[in-house]
Design a protein around this motif. Structure first.
Motif, PDB file in Angstrom:
ATOM      1  N   PHE A 182       0.836  -1.204   0.000  1.00 57.18           N
ATOM      2  CA  PHE A 182       0.000   0.000   0.000  1.00 57.18           C
ATOM      3  C   PHE A 182       0.868   1.251   0.000  1.00 57.18           C
ATOM      4  CE2 PHE A 182      -2.087   3.577   2.041  1.00 57.18           C
ATOM      5  CZ  PHE A 182      -3.222   3.675   1.254  1.00 57.18           C
ATOM      6  N   ASP A 183       0.515   2.189  -0.889  1.00 56.27           N
ATOM      7  CA  ASP A 183       1.231   3.470  -0.945  1.00 56.27           C
ATOM      8  C   ASP A 183       0.200   4.563  -1.198  1.00 56.27           C
ATOM      9  OD1 ASP A 183       3.223   5.347  -1.003  1.00 56.27           O
ATOM     10  OD2 ASP A 183       3.868   4.905  -3.047  1.00 56.27           O
ATOM     11  N   GLY A 184      -0.157   5.289  -0.145  1.00 54.35           N
ATOM     12  CA  GLY A 184      -1.204   6.309  -0.264  1.00 54.35           C
ATOM     13  C   GLY A 184      -0.744   7.511  -1.067  1.00 54.35           C
ATOM     14  N   ILE A 185      -1.513   7.875  -2.078  1.00 54.17           N
ATOM     15  CA  ILE A 185      -1.119   8.989  -2.955  1.00 54.17           C
ATOM     16  C   ILE A 185      -2.191  10.067  -3.073  1.00 54.17           C
ATOM     17  CG2 ILE A 185       0.470   7.581  -4.293  1.00 54.17           C
ATOM     18  CD1 ILE A 185      -1.664   7.351  -6.459  1.00 54.17           C
ATOM     19  N   TYR A 186      -3.415   9.796  -2.614  1.00 55.53           N
ATOM     20  CA  TYR A 186      -4.501  10.754  -2.814  1.00 55.53           C
ATOM     21  C   TYR A 186      -4.824  11.484  -1.518  1.00 55.53           C
ATOM     22  CZ  TYR A 186      -5.155   7.966  -7.025  1.00 55.53           C
ATOM     23  OH  TYR A 186      -4.956   7.305  -8.206  1.00 55.53           O
ATOM     24  N   SER A 187      -5.362  12.689  -1.659  1.00 51.83           N
ATOM     25  CA  SER A 187      -5.844  13.440  -0.502  1.00 51.83           C
ATOM     26  C   SER A 187      -7.137  14.148  -0.878  1.00 51.83           C
ATOM     27  CB  SER A 187      -4.811  14.463  -0.029  1.00 51.83           C
ATOM     28  OG  SER A 187      -4.797  15.610  -0.853  1.00 51.83           O
ATOM     29  N   SER A 188      -8.035  14.257   0.093  1.00 57.36           N
ATOM     30  CA  SER A 188      -9.310  14.936  -0.161  1.00 57.36           C
ATOM     31  C   SER A 188      -9.084  16.405  -0.479  1.00 57.36           C
ATOM     32  CB  SER A 188     -10.224  14.790   1.061  1.00 57.36           C
ATOM     33  OG  SER A 188     -10.573  13.442   1.275  1.00 57.36           O
ATOM     34  N   THR A 189      -8.091  17.026   0.153  1.00 52.79           N
ATOM     35  CA  THR A 189      -7.806  18.444  -0.101  1.00 52.79           C
ATOM     36  C   THR A 189      -7.427  18.664  -1.556  1.00 52.79           C
ATOM     37  OG1 THR A 189      -7.042  18.761   2.181  1.00 52.79           O
ATOM     38  CG2 THR A 189      -6.350  20.397   0.555  1.00 52.79           C
ATOM     39  N   ALA A 190      -6.528  17.831  -2.079  1.00 51.07           N
ATOM     40  CA  ALA A 190      -6.103  17.971  -3.473  1.00 51.07           C
ATOM     41  C   ALA A 190      -7.261  17.700  -4.432  1.00 51.07           C
ATOM     42  CB  ALA A 190      -4.939  17.026  -3.756  1.00 51.07           C
ATOM     43  N   ILE A 191      -8.117  16.751  -4.085  1.00 49.50           N
ATOM     44  CA  ILE A 191      -9.253  16.429  -4.947  1.00 49.50           C
ATOM     45  C   ILE A 191     -10.245  17.596  -4.973  1.00 49.50           C
ATOM     46  CG2 ILE A 191     -11.329  14.974  -5.079  1.00 49.50           C
ATOM     47  CD1 ILE A 191      -9.507  12.615  -4.271  1.00 49.50           C
ATOM     48  N   ARG A 192     -10.486  18.223  -3.823  1.00 47.26           N
ATOM     49  CA  ARG A 192     -11.387  19.383  -3.812  1.00 47.26           C
ATOM     50  C   ARG A 192     -10.840  20.508  -4.688  1.00 47.26           C
ATOM     51  NH1 ARG A 192     -11.482  18.288   1.757  1.00 47.26           N
ATOM     52  NH2 ARG A 192     -10.230  20.157   2.192  1.00 47.26           N
ATOM     53  N   LYS A 193      -9.544  20.727  -4.615  1.00 50.26           N
ATOM     54  CA  LYS A 193      -8.930  21.772  -5.450  1.00 50.26           C
ATOM     55  C   LYS A 193      -9.075  21.433  -6.928  1.00 50.26           C
ATOM     56  CE  LYS A 193      -5.508  23.301  -2.044  1.00 50.26           C
ATOM     57  NZ  LYS A 193      -4.042  23.373  -1.711  1.00 50.26           N
ATOM     58  N   ALA A 194      -8.885  20.161  -7.275  1.00 51.56           N
ATOM     59  CA  ALA A 194      -9.024  19.742  -8.662  1.00 51.56           C
ATOM     60  C   ALA A 194     -10.458  19.942  -9.160  1.00 51.56           C
ATOM     61  CB  ALA A 194      -8.603  18.285  -8.809  1.00 51.56           C
ATOM     62  N   LEU A 195     -11.426  19.674  -8.303  1.00 52.82           N
ATOM     63  CA  LEU A 195     -12.829  19.845  -8.683  1.00 52.82           C
ATOM     64  C   LEU A 195     -13.180  21.310  -8.908  1.00 52.82           C
ATOM     65  CD1 LEU A 195     -14.400  17.282  -6.193  1.00 52.82           C
ATOM     66  CD2 LEU A 195     -14.461  17.105  -8.688  1.00 52.82           C
ATOM     67  N   LEU A 196     -12.514  22.186  -8.173  1.00 54.72           N
ATOM     68  CA  LEU A 196     -12.747  23.621  -8.357  1.00 54.72           C
ATOM     69  C   LEU A 196     -12.195  24.126  -9.684  1.00 54.72           C
ATOM     70  CD1 LEU A 196     -12.012  25.229  -4.871  1.00 54.72           C
ATOM     71  CD2 LEU A 196     -14.148  25.378  -6.152  1.00 54.72           C
ATOM     72  N   CYS A 197     -11.097  23.502 -10.119  1.00 57.10           N
ATOM     73  CA  CYS A 197     -10.377  24.008 -11.290  1.00 57.10           C
ATOM     74  C   CYS A 197     -10.814  23.384 -12.608  1.00 57.10           C
ATOM     75  CB  CYS A 197      -8.879  23.775 -11.098  1.00 57.10           C
ATOM     76  SG  CYS A 197      -8.168  24.644  -9.686  1.00 57.10           S
ATOM     77  N   SER A 198     -11.528  22.263 -12.546  1.00 62.42           N
ATOM     78  CA  SER A 198     -11.850  21.556 -13.785  1.00 62.42           C
ATOM     79  C   SER A 198     -13.142  20.766 -13.631  1.00 62.42           C
ATOM     80  CB  SER A 198     -10.695  20.617 -14.144  1.00 62.42           C
ATOM     81  OG  SER A 198     -11.041  19.777 -15.229  1.00 62.42           O
ATOM     82  N   ASN A 199     -13.782  20.503 -14.754  1.00 58.31           N
ATOM     83  CA  ASN A 199     -14.955  19.628 -14.768  1.00 58.31           C
ATOM     84  C   ASN A 199     -14.588  18.168 -14.981  1.00 58.31           C
ATOM     85  OD1 ASN A 199     -16.989  21.580 -14.342  1.00 58.31           O
ATOM     86  ND2 ASN A 199     -16.865  22.213 -16.497  1.00 58.31           N
ATOM     87  N   ASP A 200     -13.295  17.891 -15.151  1.00 61.26           N
ATOM     88  CA  ASP A 200     -12.848  16.516 -15.340  1.00 61.26           C
ATOM     89  C   ASP A 200     -12.813  15.779 -14.004  1.00 61.26           C
ATOM     90  OD1 ASP A 200     -12.476  17.016 -18.049  1.00 61.26           O
ATOM     91  OD2 ASP A 200     -10.395  17.658 -17.748  1.00 61.26           O
TER      92      ASP A 200
END
Length: 216
Positions: free
Chosen positions: A177-195
């Motif tokens: 297991f190697d954790g690479i995702y964070s909710s903070t980064a995902i929220r920022k991505a959702l703000l910047c793009s519709n992808d």
């Protein structure tokens, strides 16, 4: 000779947190815990609105997104125990309540390596007076499963044990297991793009779009 039946307690990994939103690593680390035999079940327990951080989605929306990703495996249990409290009382107080309610369960707290570093400074918000920390009591009374987060070191197991803390189980790249995702980064991505951000399941992304979450 009388037959002696040994009572074996069920091990439950408690994964608490905001899940704002839930992402792939949350589910992946839970499945790795089960696969390695570190627990018999993983309980996902989303927090209510919190005093220590600002949450973007409501408890109801965060719970609903978790329902979408935990429904296919009975060992992944979604609980509203903490949401029903109505307020955030801190992890140690909450775990004490769980233990009292389910005395035949051995609860292990499942946290990331980033959170592990801060546990000694965790507080009880209902008895918040300056340096009234209770994280050391949590470390003493409850076993931990700590999973890797990039940029954060593996806990020093020797020091952990020398401090008189309860056992700690490590889940890192050497265990698959190697954790690479964070909710903070995902929220920022959702703000910047519709992808759809890479760390989101499609069903969670669809829910976010349908309910217009994480928009300014």
């Amino acid at each position: 000779m009388a037959l002696v039946i040994e009572h074996v307690m069920k091990n439950v990994a408690v994964m608490g947190g905001a899940f704002d939103p839930v992402h792939k690593d949350h589910v992946s680390v839970a499945r790795h815990c089960l696969r390695r035999g570190l627990c018999d079940e993983v309980w996902f327990i989303p927090s209510p609105d919190r005093w220590d951080k600002t949450l973007c989605a409501s408890p109801e929306d965060r719970f609903a997104m978790l329902e979408l990703v935990t429904g296919d495996d009975p060992r992944l249990v979604l609980s509203d125990e903490e949401i029903r409290q109505g307020d955030f009382r801190g992890t140690y107080v909450f775990l004490q309540g769980l233990q009292a309610k389910f005395p035949d369960v051995n609860f292990r707290l499942l946290v990331g390596a980033d959170s592990y570093q801060g546990i000694p400074h965790w507080r009880d918000p209902l008895n918040f007076y300056g340096t009234n920390y209770n994280g050391h009591l949590l470390l003493r009374d409850f076993e931990l499963i700590v999973f890797s987060r990039r940029g954060y070191p593996k806990p020093d197991l020797v020091v952990h044990e020398a401090n008189g803390y309860a056992p700690l189980y490590w889940l890192g790249p050497e265990n698959g297991f190697d954790g690479i995702y964070s909710s903070t980064a995902i929220r920022k991505a959702l703000l910047c793009s519709n992808d759809k951000p890479e760390g989101l399941e499609q069903c969670v992304y669809d829910y976010i779009r349908e309910h217009d979450l994480y928009r300014v």
